[in-house]
Design an enzyme around this catalytic site. Sequence first.
Site, PDB file in Angstrom:
ATOM      1  N   CYS B 137       0.831  -1.219   0.000  1.00 44.91           N
ATOM      2  CA  CYS B 137       0.000   0.000   0.000  1.00 44.91           C
ATOM      3  C   CYS B 137       0.854   1.254   0.000  1.00 44.91           C
ATOM      4  O   CYS B 137       0.683   2.126  -0.833  1.00 44.91           O
ATOM      5  CB  CYS B 137      -0.931   0.014   1.197  1.00 44.91           C
ATOM      6  SG  CYS B 137      -2.150  -1.286   1.082  1.00 44.91           S
ATOM      7  N   HIS B 138       1.747   1.355   0.968  1.00 46.15           N
ATOM      8  CA  HIS B 138       2.505   2.600   1.079  1.00 46.15           C
ATOM      9  C   HIS B 138       4.003   2.339   1.232  1.00 46.15           C
ATOM     10  O   HIS B 138       4.749   3.201   1.663  1.00 46.15           O
ATOM     11  CB  HIS B 138       1.972   3.455   2.224  1.00 46.15           C
ATOM     12  CG  HIS B 138       0.494   3.667   2.123  1.00 46.15           C
ATOM     13  ND1 HIS B 138      -0.406   2.940   2.857  1.00 46.15           N
ATOM     14  CD2 HIS B 138      -0.234   4.469   1.320  1.00 46.15           C
ATOM     15  CE1 HIS B 138      -1.637   3.309   2.514  1.00 46.15           C
ATOM     16  NE2 HIS B 138      -1.560   4.223   1.595  1.00 46.15           N
ATOM     17  N   GLY B 139       4.427   1.110   0.915  1.00 42.74           N
ATOM     18  CA  GLY B 139       5.850   0.827   0.784  1.00 42.74           C
ATOM     19  C   GLY B 139       6.662   0.700   2.058  1.00 42.74           C
ATOM     20  O   GLY B 139       7.776   1.199   2.126  1.00 42.74           O
TER      21      GLY B 139
END
Lengths: 425, 173
Positions: B137-139
């Site tokens: 999702c956001h690494g």
Amino acid sequence: MSSHEYTPSSKFGKWFNDRLPLLTLTNHLTDYPTPKNLNYWWTFGGILTFCLITQIITGLVLAMHYVAHADLAFGSVEHIMRDVNYGWLIRYVHANGASMFFLAVYIHIFRALYYGSYKSPREVIWIIGMLIYFLMMATAFLGYVLPWGQMSFWGATVITNLFSAIPLIGESVTHWLWGGYSVDNPTLTRFFSLHYLFPFLILGLVILHIWALHVPGNNNPIGIDIKKPSNDTVPFHPYIVIKDIFALLIFLIIFAFFVFFSPNILGHSDNYIEANPLVTPAHIVPEWYLLPFYAILRSVPDKLLGVIAMFAAIFVLVILPWLDTSKVRSALFRPIYKQFYWFLVADVLILGYMGAMPAEGIYLLIARVATAYYFIHFLVILPILGKKERTLNIPLSITEPVLGGMLNPSMAKAKKDTEKINSLG
Amino acid sequence: MSDTNKKKPNRRDFILTATTAAGAVGVGAAVWPLIDQMNPDASVKALASTEVDVSSVQPGQSITVLWRGKPVFIKHRTPQEIEEARKVDLKELKHPEKDEDRAKKPEWLVTLGICTHLGCVPLTNKGDFEGGWFCPCHGSHYDTSGRVRSGPAPTNLEVPEYTFVDSNTIKIG
């Protein structure tokens, strides 16, 4: 402000209106004086009212067939699409209607930004408008969860987890929102309940929004105060009504194009996979209209600060009437603001694009710069620009520039009369 | 005018204050059930623990089980993965925790399969750390001990309460 007073012509009308001023209300949809120079950017208020009513009616009908249960919701949406008479049409109108609603609201907001409609004396209209916008985003998010597809489930997980960033009570708040330890059936049922409620709250706020608008009356493209009624105004009906309806028809052509020719282009194909709490889709993206805020959330490397930045991005809009220090409303007379306005439009579009891209490498870098610029525009540029900018001369009335340097004829006549009296005296 | 400003509280003022206070308590008592009904209910709380048979999980493999509606990773770690998790300098970590404190038996790592950023399920054996996790999702990247090494996640993958019922069965919760 408005010198326009209404008295019903019939005796009964007067008797009734003294007891319940409904006829005054109707008068605001007929003779109500509106600036004669309103352009097509002013037709989006009517379009938005249409969008809200459409969403309420189609939503009401969908709720007759939809089942709010984690095991049945996904199937019931497919049932609507395949079995219910015209179910596909009603659902596609509702789903694309949300996108159309946001398209119209963004144009409406950016119109207000260009022509300075948020400035005194219209601050309250603007703030109510921002509340509506915020509720619209909440409603859209809640509604997107209801089909219980993969994007529904994981979108709900990510957004409700924003509240876990609150220090100390964050975890209890998220458990309270979920009604459990993860997004599950209790979450779905309460989301359905709230998704049903919010549009009516929006409707109430829309009524307040229009009421507040009718106190000072419409702003206009040159952003000056006008005398009402006068040569600068036309009655709302038929002039504005016809213009609004024409614009609405054009808008409906675009709406119908999406509904009938590409109903899924604005959605995400992963939402046709039933929700699975064990598998996160490779790439979670919100609906297009939330992307700029999503980009701001992701561009801050700290969880709490990211959430704060996202909400602050909306909050700066709320306090905008006090951030923009310029007394001149319309960008037509603010040559430098006009340029910064288009920078902001580009910045928001860039943020939207970055929100749809993976949060890594060059995308993340651009998103960070764009996020910084967004806040600089509102918190630094606007307060300073209002004090430093050399604005152009604003005309005294709408008719003045057209009549070659003459004042509004009635005002010119009044001026001439005064001069005559003075010379006599 | 000046004596009305300095007026002593009289019987009416007392009654007004007392009524307001009683009213506030009454409204609070009436509102609380409406708020508390949204908290996890008895049926949700009843499903608080899960037993898992891990005898078929080979070294290097990882399974995901559902506990309280949430995924839990149970990873059978290889000796290299254990060694890698234990040799890390704690100063390098965003959320410093010793691997010894995170795994009751070194070869078994049990963590919630929920990214501590915004609750996505990280992907097993992906990311910058071999045998670790990566949140798409956001690494955020997690190492072989489920500790966050880069990305926006503020803390390590949470270790739920668990016990070994016998050598092949783990009870979570």
